[in-house]
Design a protein around this motif. Structure first.
Motif, mmCIF file in Angstrom:
data_model
loop_
_atom_site.group_PDB
_atom_site.id
_atom_site.type_symbol
_atom_site.label_atom_id
_atom_site.label_comp_id
_atom_site.label_asym_id
_atom_site.label_seq_id
_atom_site.Cartn_x
_atom_site.Cartn_y
_atom_site.Cartn_z
ATOM 1 N N PHE A 104 0.818 -1.212 0.000
ATOM 2 C CA PHE A 104 0.000 0.000 0.000
ATOM 3 C C PHE A 104 0.851 1.261 0.000
ATOM 4 O O PHE A 104 0.481 2.270 -0.593
ATOM 5 C CB PHE A 104 -0.966 -0.006 1.184
ATOM 6 N N MET A 107 1.747 2.227 -3.496
ATOM 7 C CA MET A 107 0.644 2.879 -4.205
ATOM 8 C C MET A 107 0.442 4.299 -3.744
ATOM 9 O O MET A 107 0.172 5.195 -4.533
ATOM 10 C CB MET A 107 -0.657 2.134 -3.913
ATOM 11 N N PHE A 118 -7.304 7.268 1.944
ATOM 12 C CA PHE A 118 -6.894 5.879 2.172
ATOM 13 C C PHE A 118 -5.803 5.803 3.237
ATOM 14 O O PHE A 118 -5.809 4.918 4.089
ATOM 15 C CB PHE A 118 -6.408 5.244 0.871
ATOM 16 N N ALA A 121 -7.505 6.298 6.557
ATOM 17 C CA ALA A 121 -8.347 5.162 6.943
ATOM 18 C C ALA A 121 -7.493 3.997 7.430
ATOM 19 O O ALA A 121 -7.806 3.347 8.429
ATOM 20 C CB ALA A 121 -9.206 4.721 5.756
ATOM 21 N N LEU A 122 -6.383 3.733 6.744
ATOM 22 C CA LEU A 122 -5.545 2.605 7.138
ATOM 23 C C LEU A 122 -4.744 2.916 8.403
ATOM 24 O O LEU A 122 -4.429 2.027 9.181
ATOM 25 C CB LEU A 122 -4.571 2.231 6.001
ATOM 26 N N TRP A 181 -4.354 -5.424 11.950
ATOM 27 C CA TRP A 181 -5.308 -4.334 11.720
ATOM 28 C C TRP A 181 -4.818 -3.057 12.387
ATOM 29 O O TRP A 181 -4.884 -1.975 11.832
ATOM 30 C CB TRP A 181 -6.674 -4.733 12.296
ATOM 31 N N GLU B 27 -5.509 -1.002 -8.505
ATOM 32 C CA GLU B 27 -4.985 -0.305 -7.327
ATOM 33 C C GLU B 27 -6.117 0.209 -6.463
ATOM 34 O O GLU B 27 -6.137 -0.007 -5.252
ATOM 35 C CB GLU B 27 -4.111 0.884 -7.756
ATOM 36 N N TYR B 28 -7.059 0.891 -7.113
ATOM 37 C CA TYR B 28 -8.191 1.418 -6.352
ATOM 38 C C TYR B 28 -8.992 0.296 -5.710
ATOM 39 O O TYR B 28 -9.439 0.420 -4.575
ATOM 40 C CB TYR B 28 -9.088 2.291 -7.232
ATOM 41 N N ALA B 30 -7.906 -2.568 -4.657
ATOM 42 C CA ALA B 30 -7.168 -3.056 -3.485
ATOM 43 C C ALA B 30 -7.287 -2.068 -2.325
ATOM 44 O O ALA B 30 -7.515 -2.460 -1.178
ATOM 45 C CB ALA B 30 -5.708 -3.267 -3.844
ATOM 46 N N LEU B 31 -7.163 -0.781 -2.651
ATOM 47 C CA LEU B 31 -7.228 0.229 -1.589
ATOM 48 C C LEU B 31 -8.616 0.289 -0.957
ATOM 49 O O LEU B 31 -8.749 0.392 0.255
ATOM 50 C CB LEU B 31 -6.856 1.607 -2.156
ATOM 51 N N ILE B 32 -9.642 0.195 -1.811
ATOM 52 C CA ILE B 32 -11.009 0.250 -1.271
ATOM 53 C C ILE B 32 -11.264 -0.980 -0.400
ATOM 54 O O ILE B 32 -11.838 -0.884 0.689
ATOM 55 C CB ILE B 32 -12.046 0.357 -2.422
ATOM 56 N N ALA B 34 -9.019 -2.669 1.290
ATOM 57 C CA ALA B 34 -8.281 -2.501 2.545
ATOM 58 C C ALA B 34 -8.965 -1.490 3.451
ATOM 59 O O ALA B 34 -9.118 -1.716 4.653
ATOM 60 C CB ALA B 34 -6.848 -2.066 2.256
ATOM 61 N N ALA B 35 -9.397 -0.371 2.863
ATOM 62 C CA ALA B 35 -10.053 0.660 3.663
ATOM 63 C C ALA B 35 -11.346 0.111 4.263
ATOM 64 O O ALA B 35 -11.698 0.419 5.401
ATOM 65 C CB ALA B 35 -10.346 1.891 2.814
ATOM 66 N N PHE B 36 -12.031 -0.748 3.494
ATOM 67 C CA PHE B 36 -13.254 -1.377 4.000
ATOM 68 C C PHE B 36 -12.962 -2.159 5.276
ATOM 69 O O PHE B 36 -13.621 -1.989 6.297
ATOM 70 C CB PHE B 36 -13.834 -2.304 2.917
ATOM 71 N N TRP B 37 -11.928 -3.017 5.235
ATOM 72 C CA TRP B 37 -11.610 -3.814 6.426
ATOM 73 C C TRP B 37 -11.056 -2.960 7.552
ATOM 74 O O TRP B 37 -11.204 -3.292 8.725
ATOM 75 C CB TRP B 37 -10.632 -4.932 6.082
ATOM 76 N N ALA B 38 -10.404 -1.852 7.206
ATOM 77 C CA ALA B 38 -9.882 -0.987 8.255
ATOM 78 C C ALA B 38 -11.009 -0.264 8.975
ATOM 79 O O ALA B 38 -10.956 -0.029 10.174
ATOM 80 C CB ALA B 38 -8.893 0.026 7.675
ATOM 81 N N LEU B 39 -12.056 0.076 8.210
ATOM 82 C CA LEU B 39 -13.109 0.908 8.797
ATOM 83 C C LEU B 39 -14.299 0.126 9.336
ATOM 84 O O LEU B 39 -14.964 0.569 10.259
ATOM 85 C CB LEU B 39 -13.607 1.929 7.757
ATOM 86 N N ILE B 40 -14.566 -1.071 8.768
ATOM 87 C CA ILE B 40 -15.811 -1.749 9.125
ATOM 88 C C ILE B 40 -15.948 -2.066 10.621
ATOM 89 O O ILE B 40 -17.043 -1.907 11.176
ATOM 90 C CB ILE B 40 -16.043 -3.000 8.225
#
Lengths: 328, 293
Positions: A104, A107, A118, A121-122, A181, B27-28, B30-32, B34-40
Motif C-alpha cells: 500500500f 501505491m 486511504f 483510513a488505514l 489491523w 490499485e483502487y 485493493a485500496l477500497i 483494505a479501507a473497508f476492512w480498516a473501517l468496518i
C-alpha cells in the motif's frame, strides 16, 4: 560517542573559567531529574528483578532463597515456556503486515486521487486505545455478529462458520489479525516516509528506460528503503515475543490464547508468585536482548551509512579495490 | 481520423496505456478493499451505539439504526462508567506528563549533545538499554517500589512513572539538536548570555517541530495507556482514567454492546479530532520517531 559537542568559541581566559563552571552547573542541574527517574524506575527494579528471581516470595511476607528453581520452572512448567510458541502467530502476522504495508505504501507514495483518505483510513486504527480495540473486536468476532453478518451476506451459512475466538485452531490467527489491523497503517506511514526520501529523478530515468512498476519497485524503491524494512522485521520479532494486548483484552487468555506476558501477568498479579514472574521477565529480556544484538550487528554490517553515504560493506569493497590498485 | 485510428496512434505513442488504466483500477480496488476492512469494525461500532435496546435486541448488527439522534446509549455509558471524572483525570495527567516530559527530555538532550564530559557516552547507553526492557516485564518489581514509596493510588505517582521512562522523546530531541548549529550558542554566550538563557530563550523556541512531534507521540501513548493505570490507580472510583473506565464495561455490562460501543466512541472521538487537525504532523512525527532504531 564521546565526541558530542564542539569546543566553545575562544573567549577571553578570564571568562573561560566562569563558562566552564556554568557548563558544569547546567550539566548537573539538567541531568539530575532524568537520571534519578531512570535509576528509580528502570535500573533499581531491574536489579531487584534479578534478585527476586532467585526467591520464592510474594509482595509481602517472608521470602525464601531457592536458587535456580524459578528458572527451572520457567522451562519445565507446561503453561509458561510453551506460551512463547504463540508468538509465532504474531510473527507471521507481522510479516504479512509488513508485506501489505509495503504494497500500500508503494501505491500511496505516488499522486493518487483520494490518497489522503486511504492513508488516513488505514492509519487511524493505530491511534485507538488498546482496550477500545479489544471491545471493537470482541463485538466483531462474536458468533452471529459483525464478521458473521458480512460473511453470510456473501453466501456463507451461519451454522458452518466457526466460533472465531473459541475455536483453538483459528483463534490465535484472529488475534494476530487484530494486531495486523492495528499496526498496518503505522508501518505503512513509516515506509512511505522512507520512500519519499528516494530520489525522484531516478524514477523518471527508469520510466524513460521503460521500466515497469515491478522492476521499479525491486531495483529502486526496495534498495532505498531496505534499512527500514530489515529493522522493522527484526523489531517485529521482539514485538511478537512480548505480544500482550489482544489476548489480554479480547479473550483474557482463555481457549489457549494466553501469550507469555498474559501468563506472566496472571502469575505476578493474581497468583502473586513474584519470584517466578521475575524469572520469566528475566528470561524474556535475555531473548529480546539477543534479538536486539542481532539487529545491531545486521544494521551495522549491512546498512549503517557513514557521512559519504556508503555502507560498511561498500566501504570494505572500496578499500579492497584501492589496496589492489596500490599493489599494482 | 477515426476513433480507432486515434486509439492506435495513442497506443503507439504510449505503449501500455490501456494496461495503465487497468492497473489504476486494480490499485483502487485493493485500496477500497483494505479501507473497508480498516473501517468496518469501527463503523459497526457507530451503528450499534445509536440503536435503542429494542433495536439492538431484535435487528441484525449491520442494520442501520432508525434514528441517528438517539443519544441515550452515550448518556448511559458516560454516567455508568464515570467518564466525566475519567476525562478530567486523563487530561490532568496529559498536561503534567507532557510538559514535564518535554522539559526533562529536551534538557537532557541539550546537555548530552552540547557538552563533552566523562560519562556522556555511558549515560546515552544507559537510556538506550532502558528502551530494550519491555515495560510489562518490569512492572513486577516497579510495583514493589511504588508500594514502598506510597505511590499506589496516587495521580502524581502515576505521572512520575510516565514521564520517567521515555526514551523515544530523548532521541527525537537529540536528533534535532544535531541539526541546530553550535554557533548559535557560541554567539549568544559571547553576547553575555548564560547557558540557561541559551537553552530557554534561544534553543527551546527553535525546538518547536520536535516538541510537536513529542507532544503527539507521547500524548497518544499516555492517553491510551492502560496497563500501568490499571495497576497503580487501583481505586477506580476516585482515579479512573479514560482507558481504565472503558475496561469497567467488561464487568456487568459485558454483552450490552450498544453501551460499550457508545463508550468506545466517546473515548475515540478526541483522538479522531486531533488526528484530523494534525494529520501531517502525526505522519511526520511517526517517521521521525522510527529513525531512532
Amino acid at each position: 560517542m564521546k565526541q558530542t559537542g564542539k569546543k566553545q568559541a575562544p573567549v577571553h581566559t578570564t571568562s573561560l573559567r566562569s563558562i566552564r563552571g556554568q557548563q558544569r552547573l547546567v550539566t548537573v542541574l539538567f541531568m539530575i531529574v532524568p537520571l534519578f527517574l531512570l535509576i528509580l524506575f528502570t535500573y533499581l527494579p531491574f536489579a531487584k528483578m534479578i534478585q527476586f528471581s532467585f526467591f520464592n516470595m510474594k509482595y509481602t511476607g517472608t521470602r525464601r532463597f531457592i536458587g535456580w528453581q524459578n528458572y527451572i520452572s520457567v522451562f519445565t512448567r507446561s503453561d509458561i515456556f510453551p506460551a512463547l510458541k504463540l508468538s509465532l502467530f504474531y510473527m507471521a502476522g507481522a510479516v504479512i503486515q509488513m508485506a501489505l504495508a509495503l504494497f500500500f505504501a508503494t501505491m500511496l507514495t505516488g499522486k493518487l486521487k483520494g490518497g489522503a483518505f486511504f492513508k488516513g483510513a488505514l492509519f487511524f486504527p493505530y491511534l485507538i486505545c488498546g482496550i477500545a480495540v479489544g471491545y471493537i473486536f470482541k463485538f466483531f468476532f462474536t458468533h452471529g455478529f459483525v464478521l458473521d453478518t458480512l460473511l453470510t451476506s456473501v453466501g456463507f451459512k451461519l451454522q458452518n462458520l466457526p466460533y472465531w475466538l473459541k475455536d483453538t485452531r483459528i483463534n490465535n490467527i484472529m488475534l494476530a489479525g487484530t494486531s495486523v489491523w492495528r499496526y498496518l497503517g503505522q508501518n505503512m506511514i513509516m515506509f512511505i516516509g522512507a520512500m519519499m526520501s528516494v530520489d525522484e529523478d531516478v524514477y523518471e530515468a527508469a520510466m524513460i528506460d521503460g521500466a515497469n512498476a515491478w522492476q521499479k519497485f525491486w531495483s529502486i524503491t526496495m534498495p532505498g528503503i531496505k534499512t527500514m524494512v530489515v529493522l522493522n522485521l527484526i523489531l517485529s520479532i521482539s514485538g511478537s515475543l512480548s505480544a500482550f494486548e489482544p489476548p489480554y483484552v479480547i479473550t483474557n487468555g482463555t481457549f489457549g490464547t494466553g501469550t507469555y506476558f498474559v501468563v506472566m501477568d496472571r502469575i505476578a498479579h493474581v497468583n502473586l508468585k513474584v519470584g517466578l514472574a521475575s524469572a520469566m521477565a528475566v528470561v524474556l529480556m535475555i531473548l529480546i536482548i539477543l534479538v536486539t544484538v542481532l539487529q545491531k550487528v545486521v544494521s551495522h554490517l549491512m546498512l549503517d551509512e557513514d557521512e559519504t553515504g556508503h555502507t560498511y560493506r561498500e566501504r570494505r569493497a572500496e578499500k579492497k579495490r584501492q589496496a589492489a590498485q596500490a599493489a599494482k | 481520423m477515426s476513433p480507432a485510428e486515434k486509439k492506435a496512434e495513442q497506443k503507439a505513442e504510449h505503449p501500455g496505456r490501456g494496461r495503465k488504466i487497468v492497473i489504476r483500477i486494480l490499485e483502487y480496488a485493493a485500496l477500497i478493499f483494505a479501507a473497508f476492512w480498516a473501517l468496518i469494525p469501527v463503523v459497526s461500532c457507530v451503528i450499534t451505539a445509536f440503536k435503542t435496546p429494542d433495536e439492538y435486541a431484535n435487528t441484525n448488527v449491520m442494520t442501520l439504526p432508525k434514528s441517528w439522534l438517539y443519544f441515550t446509549n452515550f448518556q448511559g455509558a458516560w454516567e455508568k462508567a464515570n467518564m466525566g471524572l475519567s476525562f478530567v483525570n486523563s487530561f490532568l495527567i496529559l498536561a503534567v506528563v507532557l510538559v514535564c516530559c518535554i522539559l526533562i527530555s529536551s534538557m537532557l538532550a541539550f546537555v548530552l549533545n552540547r557538552f563533552k564530559f566523562r560519562g556522556n557516552g555511558l549515560i546515552r547507553n544507559l537510556f538506550l538499554f532502558a528502551s530494550l526492557v519491555p515495560g510489562i516485564a518490569m512492572q513486577v518489581t516497579v510495583y514493589q517500589i511504588m508500594y514502598k514509596l506510597g505511590l499506589i493510588n496516587s495521580l502524581p505517582g502515576y505521572m512520575l512513572l510516565l514521564m520517567g521512562t521515555d526514551v523515544i522523546s530523548i532521541y527525537i530531541f537529540l536528533q534535532f539538536f544535531e541539526n541546530l548549529s553550535v554557533s548559535l550558542d557560541e554567539s549568544a554566550i559571547l553576547d553575555g548570555c548564560t547557558y540557561f538563557g541559551v537553552f530557554f530563550k534561544i534553543l527551546l523556541p527553535l525546538l518547536k517541530p520536535a516538541i510537536v512531534t513529542v507532544l503527539i507521540l507521547k500524548g497518544v501513548s499516555t492517553y491510551n495507556e492502560y496497563y500501568m493505570a490499571n495497576l497503580y490507580l487501583q481505586d477506580k472510583t476516585v482515579y479512573p482514567v479514560v482507558s481504565t473506565c472503558l475496561y469497567t464495561f467488561s464487568g456487568p455490562m459485558g454483552t450490552q454492546y450498544n453501551f460499550i460501543c457508545a463508550g468506545v466512541l466517546i473515548t475515540v472521538i478526541p483522538i479522531l479530532i486531533i488526528f484530523l487537525i494534525f494529520q501531517k504532523q502525526v505522519y511526520r512525527g511517526l517517521a521521525a520517531g522510527a529513525v531512532k532504531g
